[in-house]
Design a protein around this motif. Structure first.
Motif, mmCIF file in Angstrom:
data_model
loop_
_atom_site.group_PDB
_atom_site.id
_atom_site.type_symbol
_atom_site.label_atom_id
_atom_site.label_comp_id
_atom_site.label_asym_id
_atom_site.label_seq_id
_atom_site.Cartn_x
_atom_site.Cartn_y
_atom_site.Cartn_z
ATOM 1 N N THR A 205 0.825 -1.208 0.000
ATOM 2 C CA THR A 205 0.000 0.000 0.000
ATOM 3 C C THR A 205 0.860 1.259 0.000
ATOM 4 N N GLY A 206 2.075 1.161 0.551
ATOM 5 C CA GLY A 206 2.992 2.311 0.443
ATOM 6 C C GLY A 206 3.378 2.549 -1.000
ATOM 7 N N ILE A 207 3.539 1.452 -1.725
ATOM 8 C CA ILE A 207 3.901 1.590 -3.138
ATOM 9 C C ILE A 207 2.727 2.176 -3.924
ATOM 10 N N VAL A 208 1.511 1.933 -3.445
ATOM 11 C CA VAL A 208 0.347 2.537 -4.109
ATOM 12 C C VAL A 208 0.470 4.061 -4.129
ATOM 13 N N GLU A 209 0.960 4.638 -3.024
ATOM 14 C CA GLU A 209 1.129 6.105 -3.010
ATOM 15 C C GLU A 209 2.143 6.521 -4.077
ATOM 16 N N MET A 210 3.151 5.663 -4.321
ATOM 17 C CA MET A 210 4.125 5.982 -5.376
ATOM 18 C C MET A 210 3.488 5.818 -6.755
ATOM 19 N N ALA A 211 2.572 4.854 -6.865
ATOM 20 C CA ALA A 211 1.824 4.723 -8.125
ATOM 21 C C ALA A 211 1.001 5.981 -8.357
ATOM 22 N N LYS A 212 0.477 6.548 -7.274
ATOM 23 C CA LYS A 212 -0.267 7.818 -7.389
ATOM 24 C C LYS A 212 0.644 8.898 -7.983
ATOM 25 N N ASN A 213 1.884 8.973 -7.480
ATOM 26 C CA ASN A 213 2.815 9.978 -8.001
ATOM 27 C C ASN A 213 3.080 9.769 -9.488
ATOM 28 N N VAL A 214 3.220 8.496 -9.864
ATOM 29 C CA VAL A 214 3.491 8.181 -11.264
ATOM 30 C C VAL A 214 2.287 8.570 -12.122
ATOM 31 N N LEU A 215 1.092 8.176 -11.689
ATOM 32 C CA LEU A 215 -0.102 8.428 -12.512
ATOM 33 C C LEU A 215 -0.422 9.919 -12.597
ATOM 34 N N ALA A 216 -0.298 10.613 -11.470
ATOM 35 C CA ALA A 216 -0.771 12.000 -11.431
ATOM 36 C C ALA A 216 0.307 13.026 -11.742
ATOM 37 N N VAL A 217 1.595 12.672 -11.524
ATOM 38 C CA VAL A 217 2.651 13.686 -11.630
ATOM 39 C C VAL A 217 3.778 13.291 -12.585
ATOM 40 N N ARG A 218 4.295 12.080 -12.441
ATOM 41 C CA ARG A 218 5.483 11.706 -13.209
ATOM 42 C C ARG A 218 5.293 10.366 -13.920
ATOM 43 N N PRO A 219 4.454 10.346 -14.981
ATOM 44 C CA PRO A 219 4.233 9.072 -15.678
ATOM 45 C C PRO A 219 5.526 8.467 -16.202
ATOM 46 N N ALA A 220 6.542 9.305 -16.427
ATOM 47 C CA ALA A 220 7.817 8.773 -16.950
ATOM 48 C C ALA A 220 8.503 7.852 -15.947
ATOM 49 N N ASP A 221 8.085 7.897 -14.663
ATOM 50 C CA ASP A 221 8.696 7.029 -13.650
ATOM 51 C C ASP A 221 8.034 5.648 -13.580
ATOM 52 N N ALA A 222 7.064 5.391 -14.468
ATOM 53 C CA ALA A 222 6.317 4.122 -14.368
ATOM 54 C C ALA A 222 7.252 2.913 -14.439
ATOM 55 N N ASP A 223 8.211 2.940 -15.371
ATOM 56 C CA ASP A 223 9.088 1.770 -15.514
ATOM 57 C C ASP A 223 10.009 1.608 -14.301
ATOM 58 N N ARG A 224 10.471 2.743 -13.750
ATOM 59 C CA ARG A 224 11.308 2.654 -12.531
ATOM 60 C C ARG A 224 10.508 2.007 -11.419
ATOM 61 N N LEU A 225 9.233 2.417 -11.285
ATOM 62 C CA LEU A 225 8.404 1.875 -10.207
ATOM 63 C C LEU A 225 8.184 0.377 -10.411
ATOM 64 N N THR A 226 7.731 0.014 -11.606
ATOM 65 C CA THR A 226 7.425 -1.411 -11.809
ATOM 66 C C THR A 226 8.720 -2.239 -11.781
ATOM 67 N N GLY A 227 9.808 -1.646 -12.217
ATOM 68 C CA GLY A 227 11.099 -2.359 -12.199
ATOM 69 C C GLY A 227 11.583 -2.585 -10.776
ATOM 70 N N ALA A 228 11.242 -1.679 -9.856
ATOM 71 C CA ALA A 228 11.731 -1.811 -8.473
ATOM 72 C C ALA A 228 10.934 -2.835 -7.681
ATOM 73 N N VAL A 229 9.663 -3.058 -8.090
ATOM 74 C CA VAL A 229 8.796 -3.923 -7.277
ATOM 75 C C VAL A 229 9.398 -5.335 -7.089
#
Ligand code: NAD
Length: 396
Positions: A205-229
Protein backbone atom coordinates in the motif's frame (compact mmCIF):
# COMPACT_ATOMS: atom_id res chain seq x y z
CA UNK A 1 5.83 22.13 -13.05
CA UNK A 2 7.61 23.88 -10.16
CA UNK A 3 11.38 23.45 -9.99
CA UNK A 4 13.07 21.81 -7.05
CA UNK A 5 16.49 21.46 -5.56
CA UNK A 6 15.53 17.81 -5.03
CA UNK A 7 15.82 17.22 -8.76
CA UNK A 8 19.51 17.97 -8.49
CA UNK A 9 19.99 16.31 -5.15
CA UNK A 10 19.98 12.76 -6.37
CA UNK A 11 20.07 10.51 -9.35
CA UNK A 12 19.42 6.84 -9.79
CA UNK A 13 20.36 4.28 -8.69
CA UNK A 14 21.64 5.71 -5.41
CA UNK A 15 19.91 9.04 -4.81
CA UNK A 16 21.09 11.80 -2.55
CA UNK A 17 24.27 13.68 -1.85
CA UNK A 18 26.86 12.82 0.72
CA UNK A 19 28.15 15.54 2.96
CA UNK A 20 31.71 15.48 4.26
CA UNK A 21 30.57 16.23 7.83
CA UNK A 22 28.04 13.41 7.99
CA UNK A 23 28.69 10.03 9.51
CA UNK A 24 29.44 7.51 6.78
CA UNK A 25 26.61 5.82 4.93
CA UNK A 26 23.96 8.50 5.35
CA UNK A 27 22.80 10.41 2.31
CA UNK A 28 20.39 13.26 2.20
CA UNK A 29 17.85 15.24 0.26
CA UNK A 30 17.28 18.85 1.19
CA UNK A 31 14.24 20.96 0.55
CA UNK A 32 12.34 23.83 2.05
CA UNK A 33 8.82 23.94 3.41
CA UNK A 34 7.92 27.60 3.74
CA UNK A 35 10.59 29.15 5.96
CA UNK A 36 11.86 25.78 7.22
CA UNK A 37 14.85 24.07 5.61
CA UNK A 38 14.26 20.33 5.85
CA UNK A 39 17.10 17.81 5.51
CA UNK A 40 16.00 14.23 4.87
CA UNK A 41 18.80 11.82 5.85
CA UNK A 42 18.59 8.19 4.91
CA UNK A 43 20.60 5.01 4.63
CA UNK A 44 20.12 1.28 4.88
CA UNK A 45 21.11 -0.64 8.02
CA UNK A 46 22.79 2.50 9.29
CA UNK A 47 22.04 2.35 13.02
CA UNK A 48 25.39 3.73 14.16
CA UNK A 49 25.42 6.58 11.68
CA UNK A 50 21.81 7.39 12.57
CA UNK A 51 22.63 7.41 16.29
CA UNK A 52 25.57 9.77 15.67
CA UNK A 53 23.46 12.08 13.50
CA UNK A 54 20.65 12.30 16.05
CA UNK A 55 23.03 12.76 18.99
CA UNK A 56 24.62 15.66 17.10
CA UNK A 57 21.22 17.21 16.25
CA UNK A 58 19.79 16.76 19.76
CA UNK A 59 22.84 18.17 21.52
CA UNK A 60 21.89 21.21 23.60
CA UNK A 61 18.21 20.27 23.70
CA UNK A 62 16.75 19.91 27.19
CA UNK A 63 14.94 16.69 26.31
CA UNK A 64 13.68 14.54 23.47
CA UNK A 65 10.02 13.61 23.73
CA UNK A 66 10.09 10.47 21.61
CA UNK A 67 6.68 9.20 20.52
CA UNK A 68 7.24 5.62 19.46
CA UNK A 69 4.93 3.49 17.36
CA UNK A 70 4.09 0.31 19.30
CA UNK A 71 4.94 -1.69 16.18
CA UNK A 72 8.60 -0.60 16.09
CA UNK A 73 9.78 -1.23 19.63
CA UNK A 74 12.74 -3.28 18.44
CA UNK A 75 13.95 -0.60 16.04
CA UNK A 76 13.46 2.04 18.74
CA UNK A 77 15.46 0.01 21.28
CA UNK A 78 18.31 -0.37 18.78
CA UNK A 79 18.27 3.32 17.96
CA UNK A 80 18.07 4.44 21.57
CA UNK A 81 20.97 2.11 22.34
CA UNK A 82 23.09 3.90 19.77
CA UNK A 83 22.25 7.38 21.09
CA UNK A 84 24.66 9.28 23.27
CA UNK A 85 23.77 8.81 26.97
CA UNK A 86 23.90 12.58 27.45
CA UNK A 87 20.75 12.98 25.38
CA UNK A 88 17.74 12.91 27.73
CA UNK A 89 15.05 10.87 26.00
CA UNK A 90 11.51 10.54 27.33
CA UNK A 91 10.06 7.61 25.35
CA UNK A 92 6.28 7.27 25.08
CA UNK A 93 4.77 4.33 23.20
CA UNK A 94 1.65 4.89 21.11
CA UNK A 95 -0.76 2.30 19.80
CA UNK A 96 -1.00 3.62 16.23
CA UNK A 97 -4.59 3.04 15.47
CA UNK A 98 -6.44 5.19 12.92
CA UNK A 99 -9.40 5.25 15.34
CA UNK A 100 -7.16 6.69 18.05
CA UNK A 101 -5.71 9.42 15.77
CA UNK A 102 -7.73 11.94 17.71
CA UNK A 103 -7.60 15.13 19.72
CA UNK A 104 -8.10 13.12 22.89
CA UNK A 105 -4.88 11.17 22.22
CA UNK A 106 -3.06 14.43 21.46
CA UNK A 107 -4.47 15.93 24.67
CA UNK A 108 -3.33 13.01 26.82
CA UNK A 109 0.16 13.18 25.30
CA UNK A 110 0.37 16.91 26.01
CA UNK A 111 -0.60 16.27 29.65
CA UNK A 112 1.95 13.48 29.86
CA UNK A 113 4.68 15.66 28.35
CA UNK A 114 4.16 18.39 30.94
CA UNK A 115 4.00 15.79 33.73
CA UNK A 116 7.33 14.40 32.46
CA UNK A 117 8.77 17.96 32.76
CA UNK A 118 9.27 18.38 29.03
CA UNK A 119 10.20 22.05 28.63
CA UNK A 120 10.34 24.64 25.89
CA UNK A 121 13.86 23.51 25.01
CA UNK A 122 12.67 20.02 24.03
CA UNK A 123 12.24 18.46 20.63
CA UNK A 124 9.38 16.14 19.66
CA UNK A 125 10.37 13.02 17.73
CA UNK A 126 7.95 10.76 15.89
CA UNK A 127 9.26 7.25 15.27
CA UNK A 128 6.69 5.22 13.40
CA UNK A 129 4.11 5.26 10.67
CA UNK A 130 1.90 8.05 9.41
CA UNK A 131 -0.45 7.95 12.40
CA UNK A 132 2.33 8.51 14.92
CA UNK A 133 3.83 11.16 12.61
CA UNK A 134 0.57 13.11 12.49
CA UNK A 135 -0.11 12.77 16.23
CA UNK A 136 3.44 13.89 17.05
CA UNK A 137 3.06 16.74 14.58
CA UNK A 138 0.00 17.96 16.47
CA UNK A 139 1.76 17.57 19.83
CA UNK A 140 4.81 19.49 18.57
CA UNK A 141 2.64 22.25 17.12
CA UNK A 142 0.62 22.71 20.31
CA UNK A 143 3.07 22.15 23.17
CA UNK A 144 4.23 25.58 24.34
CA UNK A 145 2.80 26.89 21.03
CA UNK A 146 5.38 25.01 19.03
CA UNK A 147 8.43 22.77 19.46
CA UNK A 148 10.71 21.43 16.72
CA UNK A 149 9.48 18.21 15.10
CA UNK A 150 11.69 15.34 13.93
CA UNK A 151 10.31 12.50 11.84
CA UNK A 152 11.84 9.01 11.92
CA UNK A 153 9.44 7.26 9.52
CA UNK A 154 9.18 3.47 9.68
CA UNK A 155 6.47 2.65 7.13
CA UNK A 156 6.50 3.14 3.36
CA UNK A 157 3.53 5.54 3.50
CA UNK A 158 5.29 7.63 6.12
CA UNK A 159 8.79 7.51 4.59
CA UNK A 160 7.87 8.07 0.94
CA UNK A 161 4.91 10.38 1.40
CA UNK A 162 3.55 11.56 4.76
CA UNK A 163 6.75 13.10 6.15
CA UNK A 164 7.18 15.17 2.97
CA UNK A 165 4.56 17.58 4.23
CA UNK A 166 3.88 20.25 6.83
CA UNK A 167 0.28 19.06 7.16
CA UNK A 168 -0.49 17.66 10.62
CA UNK A 169 -3.97 16.46 11.43
CA UNK A 170 -6.10 14.12 13.47
CA UNK A 171 -9.56 12.75 12.85
CA UNK A 172 -12.85 13.96 14.26
CA UNK A 173 -15.74 11.57 14.78
CA UNK A 174 -17.24 12.90 11.54
CA UNK A 175 -14.29 12.29 9.26
CA UNK A 176 -10.60 11.95 8.54
CA UNK A 177 -8.03 14.68 9.14
CA UNK A 178 -10.72 17.30 9.84
CA UNK A 179 -8.69 18.99 12.59
CA UNK A 180 -5.12 20.06 12.12
CA UNK A 181 -2.46 22.63 11.50
CA UNK A 182 0.84 23.13 9.67
CA UNK A 183 4.23 22.36 11.13
CA UNK A 184 7.22 21.56 8.94
CA UNK A 185 9.64 19.01 10.36
CA UNK A 186 13.10 20.34 11.27
CA UNK A 187 14.66 17.02 10.36
CA UNK A 188 13.66 13.73 8.77
CA UNK A 189 15.85 10.66 9.15
CA UNK A 190 15.12 7.12 8.03
CA UNK A 191 16.98 3.87 8.16
CA UNK A 192 15.25 2.21 5.20
CA UNK A 193 15.93 -1.17 6.84
CA UNK A 194 13.24 -0.22 9.40
CA UNK A 195 10.74 -0.54 6.55
CA UNK A 196 11.71 -4.13 5.85
CA UNK A 197 9.75 -5.36 8.89
CA UNK A 198 6.34 -4.07 7.75
CA UNK A 199 3.93 -6.80 6.63
CA UNK A 200 3.81 -7.26 2.83
CA UNK A 201 0.37 -5.67 2.47
CA UNK A 202 1.67 -2.47 4.07
CA UNK A 203 4.64 -2.32 1.77
CA UNK A 204 2.26 -2.80 -1.13
CA UNK A 205 0.00 0.00 0.00
CA UNK A 206 2.99 2.31 0.44
CA UNK A 207 3.90 1.59 -3.14
CA UNK A 208 0.35 2.54 -4.11
CA UNK A 209 1.13 6.11 -3.01
CA UNK A 210 4.13 5.98 -5.38
CA UNK A 211 1.82 4.72 -8.12
CA UNK A 212 -0.27 7.82 -7.39
CA UNK A 213 2.82 9.98 -8.00
CA UNK A 214 3.49 8.18 -11.26
CA UNK A 215 -0.10 8.43 -12.51
CA UNK A 216 -0.77 12.00 -11.43
CA UNK A 217 2.65 13.69 -11.63
CA UNK A 218 5.48 11.71 -13.21
CA UNK A 219 4.23 9.07 -15.68
CA UNK A 220 7.82 8.77 -16.95
CA UNK A 221 8.70 7.03 -13.65
CA UNK A 222 6.32 4.12 -14.37
CA UNK A 223 9.09 1.77 -15.51
CA UNK A 224 11.31 2.65 -12.53
CA UNK A 225 8.40 1.88 -10.21
CA UNK A 226 7.43 -1.41 -11.81
CA UNK A 227 11.10 -2.36 -12.20
CA UNK A 228 11.73 -1.81 -8.47
CA UNK A 229 8.80 -3.92 -7.28
CA UNK A 230 10.40 -7.36 -7.93
CA UNK A 231 13.63 -6.11 -6.31
CA UNK A 232 11.84 -6.06 -2.93
CA UNK A 233 12.77 -9.76 -2.58
CA UNK A 234 16.18 -9.74 -4.25
CA UNK A 235 17.61 -6.30 -3.47
CA UNK A 236 15.37 -4.59 -0.88
CA UNK A 237 17.82 -1.75 -0.37
CA UNK A 238 17.73 -0.70 -4.03
CA UNK A 239 13.95 -1.19 -4.19
CA UNK A 240 13.34 1.03 -1.14
CA UNK A 241 15.81 3.68 -2.33
CA UNK A 242 13.99 3.79 -5.67
CA UNK A 243 10.57 4.18 -4.04
CA UNK A 244 11.91 6.96 -1.83
CA UNK A 245 13.44 8.70 -4.83
CA UNK A 246 10.15 8.51 -6.74
CA UNK A 247 8.32 9.97 -3.73
CA UNK A 248 10.79 12.80 -3.24
CA UNK A 249 11.14 13.72 -6.92
CA UNK A 250 7.37 13.88 -7.37
CA UNK A 251 6.43 15.69 -4.20
CA UNK A 252 9.19 18.16 -3.37
CA UNK A 253 8.75 20.57 -6.30
CA UNK A 254 5.09 20.94 -5.40
CA UNK A 255 5.41 21.36 -1.64
CA UNK A 256 8.29 23.81 -2.03
CA UNK A 257 6.09 25.98 -4.27
CA UNK A 258 2.90 25.36 -2.28
CA UNK A 259 3.93 24.44 1.30
CA UNK A 260 0.37 24.56 2.65
CA UNK A 261 -0.79 22.26 -0.15
CA UNK A 262 -3.76 24.46 -0.95
CA UNK A 263 -3.11 24.98 -4.68
CA UNK A 264 -0.98 22.95 -7.13
CA UNK A 265 0.09 20.47 -4.41
CA UNK A 266 -3.54 19.38 -4.06
CA UNK A 267 -2.57 17.02 -6.88
CA UNK A 268 -1.41 14.62 -4.13
CA UNK A 269 -5.06 14.32 -3.11
CA UNK A 270 -5.45 12.19 -6.23
CA UNK A 271 -7.53 9.17 -5.24
CA UNK A 272 -8.09 10.61 -1.77
CA UNK A 273 -11.70 11.81 -2.03
CA UNK A 274 -13.11 8.32 -2.44
CA UNK A 275 -10.02 6.82 -0.75
CA UNK A 276 -10.41 8.69 2.54
CA UNK A 277 -14.12 7.83 2.64
CA UNK A 278 -13.36 4.12 2.14
CA UNK A 279 -10.50 4.19 4.68
CA UNK A 280 -12.60 5.95 7.35
CA UNK A 281 -15.72 3.84 6.76
CA UNK A 282 -13.66 0.64 6.90
CA UNK A 283 -12.79 1.32 10.58
CA UNK A 284 -9.25 0.02 10.26
CA UNK A 285 -9.91 -2.85 7.83
CA UNK A 286 -8.51 -1.03 4.79
CA UNK A 287 -5.19 0.80 5.04
CA UNK A 288 -4.64 4.34 3.81
CA UNK A 289 -2.63 3.23 0.77
CA UNK A 290 -5.06 0.51 -0.26
CA UNK A 291 -7.97 2.94 0.07
CA UNK A 292 -6.17 5.50 -2.09
CA UNK A 293 -5.64 2.77 -4.69
CA UNK A 294 -9.40 2.18 -4.82
CA UNK A 295 -9.92 5.94 -4.91
CA UNK A 296 -7.66 6.30 -7.96
CA UNK A 297 -9.53 3.56 -9.82
CA UNK A 298 -12.80 5.38 -9.10
CA UNK A 299 -11.25 8.70 -10.20
CA UNK A 300 -10.00 7.17 -13.46
CA UNK A 301 -13.40 5.73 -14.24
CA UNK A 302 -15.08 9.10 -13.60
CA UNK A 303 -12.44 10.94 -15.65
CA UNK A 304 -13.08 8.78 -18.71
CA UNK A 305 -16.69 9.96 -18.62
CA UNK A 306 -16.15 13.55 -17.53
CA UNK A 307 -12.71 14.72 -18.64
CA UNK A 308 -11.77 12.69 -21.69
CA UNK A 309 -9.23 10.42 -19.96
CA UNK A 310 -8.52 7.77 -22.57
CA UNK A 311 -9.51 4.13 -21.98
CA UNK A 312 -5.79 3.29 -22.40
CA UNK A 313 -4.87 5.64 -19.53
CA UNK A 314 -7.64 4.17 -17.39
CA UNK A 315 -6.27 0.68 -18.17
CA UNK A 316 -2.81 1.90 -17.14
CA UNK A 317 -4.25 2.65 -13.68
CA UNK A 318 -5.44 -0.95 -13.35
CA UNK A 319 -2.16 -2.36 -14.69
CA UNK A 320 -0.02 -0.27 -12.37
CA UNK A 321 -2.12 -1.06 -9.28
CA UNK A 322 -2.48 -4.79 -10.00
CA UNK A 323 -0.55 -6.82 -7.47
CA UNK A 324 -0.29 -4.02 -4.87
CA UNK A 325 -2.64 -5.70 -2.45
CA UNK A 326 -6.02 -4.16 -3.29
CA UNK A 327 -8.53 -6.70 -2.02
CA UNK A 328 -12.09 -6.70 -3.38
CA UNK A 329 -13.03 -8.95 -0.43
CA UNK A 330 -12.01 -6.25 2.06
CA UNK A 331 -13.74 -3.57 -0.02
CA UNK A 332 -17.01 -5.53 -0.02
CA UNK A 333 -16.95 -5.65 3.77
CA UNK A 334 -17.09 -1.84 3.98
CA UNK A 335 -20.49 -0.20 4.52
CA UNK A 336 -21.18 1.43 1.14
CA UNK A 337 -23.68 3.89 2.61
CA UNK A 338 -21.12 5.08 5.13
CA UNK A 339 -18.67 5.65 2.26
CA UNK A 340 -21.08 7.79 0.26
CA UNK A 341 -22.13 9.77 3.35
CA UNK A 342 -18.48 10.54 4.07
CA UNK A 343 -18.00 12.00 0.59
CA UNK A 344 -19.80 15.16 1.70
CA UNK A 345 -17.40 15.57 4.66
CA UNK A 346 -14.24 15.39 2.55
CA UNK A 347 -11.61 17.84 3.79
CA UNK A 348 -11.39 19.52 0.34
CA UNK A 349 -14.85 20.98 0.92
CA UNK A 350 -14.82 24.73 0.43
CA UNK A 351 -12.09 24.85 -2.22
CA UNK A 352 -14.81 24.69 -4.87
CA UNK A 353 -18.30 26.12 -4.62
CA UNK A 354 -20.11 22.81 -4.52
CA UNK A 355 -23.69 22.05 -3.62
CA UNK A 356 -24.60 18.86 -1.80
CA UNK A 357 -24.86 17.11 -5.16
CA UNK A 358 -21.30 17.82 -6.25
CA UNK A 359 -18.04 16.41 -4.89
CA UNK A 360 -14.63 18.11 -5.32
CA UNK A 361 -12.11 15.67 -6.82
CA UNK A 362 -8.70 15.59 -8.48
CA UNK A 363 -9.23 14.15 -11.97
CA UNK A 364 -6.83 13.65 -14.88
CA UNK A 365 -7.46 14.25 -18.57
CA UNK A 366 -4.27 12.32 -19.31
CA UNK A 367 -1.59 10.70 -17.15
CA UNK A 368 0.32 13.45 -15.35
CA UNK A 369 -2.22 16.07 -16.43
CA UNK A 370 -4.81 17.18 -13.86
CA UNK A 371 -7.87 19.16 -14.83
CA UNK A 372 -7.55 22.55 -13.13
CA UNK A 373 -9.87 25.42 -12.21
CA UNK A 374 -8.76 28.66 -10.51
CA UNK A 375 -5.19 27.36 -10.18
CA UNK A 376 -6.24 24.22 -8.36
CA UNK A 377 -6.32 20.67 -9.70
CA UNK A 378 -9.91 20.21 -8.53
CA UNK A 379 -13.16 19.72 -10.34
CA UNK A 380 -16.76 19.36 -9.14
CA UNK A 381 -18.15 15.92 -9.94
CA UNK A 382 -21.86 15.04 -9.80
CA UNK A 383 -22.36 12.92 -6.72
CA UNK A 384 -24.33 10.30 -8.66
CA UNK A 385 -21.32 9.75 -10.92
CA UNK A 386 -19.02 9.24 -7.91
CA UNK A 387 -21.48 6.79 -6.38
CA UNK A 388 -21.73 4.79 -9.57
CA UNK A 389 -17.91 4.65 -9.82
CA UNK A 390 -17.80 3.33 -6.24
CA UNK A 391 -20.35 0.66 -7.17
CA UNK A 392 -18.22 -0.30 -10.18
CA UNK A 393 -15.22 -0.94 -7.91
CA UNK A 394 -17.04 -3.93 -6.46
CA UNK A 395 -17.71 -5.52 -9.82
CA UNK A 396 -14.80 -4.62 -12.16
N1 NAD B 1 0.56 14.72 4.79
C1 NAD B 1 0.33 13.86 5.75
O1 NAD B 1 0.40 14.23 6.89
C2 NAD B 1 -0.04 12.42 5.45
C3 NAD B 1 0.19 11.86 4.18
C4 NAD B 1 -0.11 10.50 3.97
C5 NAD B 1 -0.66 9.75 5.01
N2 NAD B 1 -0.90 10.35 6.21
C6 NAD B 1 -1.51 9.59 7.31
O2 NAD B 1 -0.72 8.45 7.58
C7 NAD B 1 -1.55 7.45 8.17
C8 NAD B 1 -1.21 6.11 7.56
O3 NAD B 1 0.13 5.84 7.86
P1 NAD B 1 0.75 4.38 7.72
O4 NAD B 1 0.33 3.77 6.44
O5 NAD B 1 2.18 4.52 8.01
O6 NAD B 1 -0.01 3.53 8.82
P2 NAD B 1 0.03 3.52 10.42
O7 NAD B 1 0.77 4.66 10.96
O8 NAD B 1 -1.38 3.33 10.85
O9 NAD B 1 0.84 2.19 10.74
C9 NAD B 1 0.28 0.95 10.36
C10 NAD B 1 0.83 -0.20 11.20
O10 NAD B 1 2.20 -0.41 10.93
C11 NAD B 1 2.90 -0.66 12.14
N3 NAD B 1 4.30 -0.36 11.87
C12 NAD B 1 4.87 0.85 11.71
N4 NAD B 1 6.17 0.71 11.34
C13 NAD B 1 6.41 -0.62 11.30
C14 NAD B 1 7.56 -1.40 10.98
N5 NAD B 1 8.70 -0.84 10.58
N6 NAD B 1 7.47 -2.75 11.07
C15 NAD B 1 6.29 -3.35 11.43
N7 NAD B 1 5.16 -2.66 11.70
C16 NAD B 1 5.23 -1.31 11.64
C17 NAD B 1 2.20 0.21 13.12
O11 NAD B 1 2.43 -0.22 14.43
C18 NAD B 1 0.75 0.04 12.70
O12 NAD B 1 0.20 -1.11 13.29
C19 NAD B 1 -2.98 7.88 7.94
O13 NAD B 1 -3.52 8.34 9.15
C20 NAD B 1 -2.86 9.02 6.95
O14 NAD B 1 -3.88 9.99 7.11
C21 NAD B 1 -0.58 11.64 6.45
Amino acid sequence: MPQSSADNAAGPPLPGTRSAVLPARLENYRFSLGEQEVPYFFGYSCRTAMGELLAERFAGRGAVLMLIDGGVQRHARDLLGSLDRNVKVVPVTIDPNEQRKSLSLVGSLLERAVAEKIGRDAVVVAMGGGVVGNVAGMVAALLYRGLPLVHLPTTPVAAFDAVLSAKQAVNLTQGKNLCGTFLAPSLIACDLAWLSTVPPHMLATGIVEMAKNVLAVRPADADRLTGAVPLIDTDPELALRTFLDIGVKAKIPFIEADPKEKAAALIFEYGHTVGHAIEFASRGLISHGEAVGWGMLAAASIATRLCGLSPADERRHHELLAGFGLSRGRLSAVDRRAVTELLSKDNKRGYLKTDGETVAMVLLDALGSPVTADGRPLIGVPRALVESAIDELHTD
